[in-house]
Enzyme design. Structure first.
Site, short mmCIF file in Angstrom:
data_model
loop_
_atom_site.label_atom_id
_atom_site.label_comp_id
_atom_site.label_asym_id
_atom_site.label_seq_id
_atom_site.Cartn_x
_atom_site.Cartn_y
_atom_site.Cartn_z
N LYS A 25 37.11 -11.89 -19.11
CA LYS A 25 37.59 -12.98 -19.94
C LYS A 25 36.72 -14.21 -19.71
O LYS A 25 36.12 -14.30 -18.64
CB LYS A 25 39.05 -13.28 -19.65
CG LYS A 25 39.28 -13.80 -18.22
CD LYS A 25 40.56 -14.53 -18.07
CE LYS A 25 40.45 -16.00 -18.22
NZ LYS A 25 40.02 -16.74 -17.03
N HIS B 58 42.28 -9.70 -14.88
CA HIS B 58 42.50 -9.21 -13.51
C HIS B 58 43.96 -9.35 -13.07
O HIS B 58 44.38 -8.70 -12.12
CB HIS B 58 41.53 -9.86 -12.51
CG HIS B 58 41.89 -11.24 -12.10
ND1 HIS B 58 41.61 -12.34 -12.87
CD2 HIS B 58 42.52 -11.72 -11.00
CE1 HIS B 58 42.05 -13.41 -12.26
NE2 HIS B 58 42.60 -13.08 -11.12
N LYS C 30 46.86 -6.60 -10.66
CA LYS C 30 47.58 -6.94 -9.42
C LYS C 30 48.74 -5.95 -9.26
O LYS C 30 49.46 -5.69 -10.22
CB LYS C 30 48.09 -8.39 -9.48
CG LYS C 30 46.96 -9.42 -9.45
CD LYS C 30 47.52 -10.83 -9.48
CE LYS C 30 46.43 -11.86 -9.70
NZ LYS C 30 45.62 -12.18 -8.53
N GLU D 282 48.08 -22.92 -8.69
CA GLU D 282 46.94 -22.77 -7.78
C GLU D 282 46.77 -24.06 -6.99
O GLU D 282 47.06 -25.14 -7.51
CB GLU D 282 45.66 -22.58 -8.57
CG GLU D 282 45.58 -21.32 -9.35
CD GLU D 282 44.23 -21.25 -10.03
OE1 GLU D 282 43.24 -21.02 -9.33
OE2 GLU D 282 44.17 -21.46 -11.25
N ASP E 239 41.94 -20.99 -20.22
CA ASP E 239 41.62 -20.34 -18.95
C ASP E 239 42.75 -19.44 -18.44
O ASP E 239 42.51 -18.36 -17.92
CB ASP E 239 41.29 -21.42 -17.91
CG ASP E 239 40.78 -20.81 -16.62
OD1 ASP E 239 39.92 -19.93 -16.69
OD2 ASP E 239 41.23 -21.24 -15.52
N HIS F 199 46.16 -14.48 -18.84
CA HIS F 199 47.08 -14.12 -17.75
C HIS F 199 48.54 -14.44 -18.08
O HIS F 199 49.42 -13.61 -17.87
CB HIS F 199 46.71 -14.86 -16.46
CG HIS F 199 45.28 -14.74 -16.07
ND1 HIS F 199 44.55 -13.59 -16.26
CD2 HIS F 199 44.43 -15.62 -15.48
CE1 HIS F 199 43.31 -13.77 -15.81
NE2 HIS F 199 43.21 -14.99 -15.35
N LYS G 245 46.21 -26.28 -11.88
CA LYS G 245 45.33 -26.31 -10.71
C LYS G 245 45.76 -27.46 -9.81
O LYS G 245 46.42 -28.39 -10.25
CB LYS G 245 43.88 -26.52 -11.15
CG LYS G 245 43.31 -25.31 -11.89
CD LYS G 245 41.83 -25.22 -11.75
CE LYS G 245 41.27 -23.99 -12.43
NZ LYS G 245 41.43 -22.75 -11.64
N LYS H 100 49.89 -22.18 -3.72
CA LYS H 100 49.38 -21.07 -4.54
C LYS H 100 50.52 -20.08 -4.74
O LYS H 100 51.08 -19.56 -3.76
CB LYS H 100 48.22 -20.40 -3.79
CG LYS H 100 47.81 -19.05 -4.31
CD LYS H 100 46.72 -19.14 -5.33
CE LYS H 100 46.31 -17.79 -5.88
NZ LYS H 100 45.68 -17.85 -7.17
C1 BG6 Z 1 40.81 -16.87 -13.46
C2 BG6 Z 1 40.66 -18.29 -13.92
O1 BG6 Z 1 40.91 -16.00 -14.55
O2 BG6 Z 1 41.99 -16.76 -12.67
C3 BG6 Z 1 40.58 -19.21 -12.74
O3 BG6 Z 1 39.47 -18.41 -14.69
C4 BG6 Z 1 41.76 -19.02 -11.84
O4 BG6 Z 1 40.50 -20.57 -13.16
C5 BG6 Z 1 41.95 -17.56 -11.50
O5 BG6 Z 1 41.53 -19.75 -10.66
C6 BG6 Z 1 43.24 -17.33 -10.76
O6 BG6 Z 1 43.27 -16.01 -10.29
P1 BG6 Z 1 44.12 -15.61 -9.01
O7 BG6 Z 1 43.97 -14.14 -8.92
O8 BG6 Z 1 43.50 -16.35 -7.85
O9 BG6 Z 1 45.51 -16.07 -9.26
#
Ligand code: BG6
Length: 531
Positions: free
Chosen positions: A187, A217, A221, A255, A274, A279, A379, A384
């Protein structure tokens, strides 16, 4: 009775103490299908994604026996370096990422499969050398011509690279190569509907849909995958998983990191492109979808697409009632003072790009009519955390009205995706004693308490699934388009509105985002259910 007639296909039960250790070991869930020998070609072999995620995932897969035999990794990039130098570069990267020095016995068998080929941008067909190298190696190493092409490059380069790979014949599954060809793309797939269609047109000139693996991704998970098992492999949840019993749903992906070194990309993207287009909407789909008729890639993806199609178009005329955007200013994260977004390297000092968003969305379908889903991501937040909280409807407060002064808290089911993966259910119990007092208690299941199986990281999982040819966790083009169709009007409204600056609420780094997001929840009578 014949002993065999008592057998079922079920794996033995794992008995779990709530929050405790398994009492009985479960059967193995490891993949045992043989993998086709193949070459993994990484375009962008010197980049950040390759260093931080892909090679590490390949190395871990190799160590746990999750790569085919034989296999080959061919790194391709513009940097002029030898295979030897590339191997050293990768070794250092892995060591600095894991903080461990690599054991020779682990490293040597892996590194002998790692090669580097320089891409020559000056020629009409920059990938010819990679193709030639691969054909010779494929023959010498008995790889049967199978190729997995991983585009680990900025999205702005996708079309050009795909065109060049196509021209060099990488997509073909013909006699010249033999074997299959698959391409992995990260992505974002475009920055709006038009560019997503344009990207697809270019890819499809050379690759069929079944050769394309679009990564989100989050889908890889473990806990996200487990959502389907939780919902559809247990009889007790599905009957109450609807508007009759559920009051609202909260999905949070918070995050603590800022934009890091990705300001150029992030300034163009912002949190909606993003995190939301992909996601967040994927998490929503996994939570809201109907059961597929069979657990198969296309049947699962069909159901998710139905969810996207049923999303109620965003009321852009009353956007403030449904969307809160924010941007972080200087604050403290994990005890450290961190700069505001506009002070980050590469960010415009007057940037109006949102780093936080909270949206209230509805689905117009039978199951979810009238149930708000609150999605929030940002962010530089307090911690997190990715979590889905389901708040159930309250009980009619009749029975206890003469003995309880307060209303009874609703049941809340929280599915923690990361970190510390767990599932909790909150319910009411009576406090011991003569008076009638209620106390909410929580039933808490931690995944870490089930010590069975190999926990694959998200990148290990996507690479493995791609090697297996399993599309279940990858995004289909119609899904990409549906998500952009939902989001594009919101992006247009936000990016073209006259009071864009006033609509961007500043929040201190290290907090839970702007107050306005909490106010929107409070006005609806809700509170965040974050664990
Ligand atoms: C990515 C985003 O797809 O996912 C990032 O581009 C983000 O900005 C990240 O930090 C978060 O992934 P995870 O697995 O750390 O939650």
């Amino acid at each position: 009775m014949n002993e065999d007639s008592n057998r079922t296909n079920e794996t033995p039960e794992t008995v779990i103490n709530v929050g405790g250790a398994p009492l009985q070991e479960s059967g193995s869930c490891l993949i045992e299908e043989p993998l086709d020998p193949c070459a993994i070609v990484i375009i962008g072999a010197c980049g950040d994604l390759t260093r931080r995620k892909i090679i590490l995932a390949l190395f871990r897969l190799f160590k746990s026996g999750g790569l085919p035999d034989p296999f080959l990794v061919v790194g391709a990039d513009l940097n002029d370096m030898t295979t030897e130098a590339y191997r050293d570069f990768i070794k250092e990267s892995i060591q600095s990422l894991t903080g461990e020095s690599l054991k020779q016995k682990d490293w040597d068998p892996f590194v002998s499969r790692l090669h580097y080929v320089v891409i020559n941008p000056e020629t009409d067909s920059p990938y010819d050398e990679v193709a030639d190298f691969l054909k010779i190696e494929a023959r010498d190493s008995h790889l049967s011509g199978n190729r997995l092409l991983y585009l680990a490059v900025p999205p702005s380069q996708y079309i050009n690279i795909i065109q060049n790979l196509g021209k060099a014949g990488f997509a073909g599954e013909d006699e010249d190569w033999g074997g299959w060809s698959r391409v992995i793309i990260e992505k974002p797939f475009g920055r709006d509907l038009q560019s997503a269609l344009e990207l697809d047109r270019n890819i499809r000139e050379y690759f069929r849909e079944d050769q394309i693996y679009r990564i989100d991704h989050y889908l890889a998970k473990e806990t996200v995958q487990n959502l389907l098992m939780f919902r559809f492999a247990n009889a007790i949840f599905e009957p109450i998983w609807n508007r009759r019993y559920i009051n609202h749903v909260q999905i949070t992906a918070a995050e603590t990191l800022g934009v890091e070194h990705r300001a150029v990309y992030y300034e163009q993207a912002g949190v909606l492109r993003d995190m939301f287009q992909n996601h967040m909407l994927q998490l929503l789909a996994m939570t809201a979808m109907e059961p597929p008729s069979v657990f198969e890639a296309d049947r699962v993806r069909d159901e998710k697409i139905k969810v996207f199609r049923s999303l109620r178009p965003f009321p852009v005329g009353q956007i403030d009632d449904h969307l809160v955007l924010g941007q972080y200013v200087e604050g403290t994260v994990d005890g450290q003072t961190v700069p505001g977004y506009r002070e980050e390297t590469g960010v415009d000092e007057r940037s109006l790009v949102p780093t936080f968003a909270m949206a209230k969305v509805f689905m117009d379908n039978w199951r979810w009519q009238g149930v708000p889903f609150y999605l929030r991501s940002g962010k530089r937040m307090a911690t997190k955390l990715t979590e889905i909280a389901i708040e159930f409807k309250r009980v009619p407060n009749l029975l206890f009205r003469n003995v309880l002064s307060e209303s009874i808290h609703p049941n809340v089911l929280v599915l923690r995706i990361q970190p510390d993966e767990r599932i909790t259910l909150t319910f009411q119990t009576k406090l011991p004693g003569a008076r009638v007092c209620l106390q909410p208690v929580t039933m808490d299941f931690h995944y870490s308490s089930v010590q069975e199986g190999i926990l694959l990281g998200a990148y290990e999982k996507v690479i493995l699934d791609c090697l297996l040819g399993d599309h279940m966790l990858f995004v289909r083009q119609d899904g990409v388009e549906e998500c952009w169709s939902f989001l594009s009007p919101i992006l247009d409204a936000c990016e073209t509105c006259r009071d864009r600056e006033q609509s961007l609420h500043l929040y201190e780094a290290g907090t839970w985002g702007p107050q306005e997001a909490d106010d929107l929840m409070r006005d609806a009578g809700y509170a965040w259910r974050t664990l």
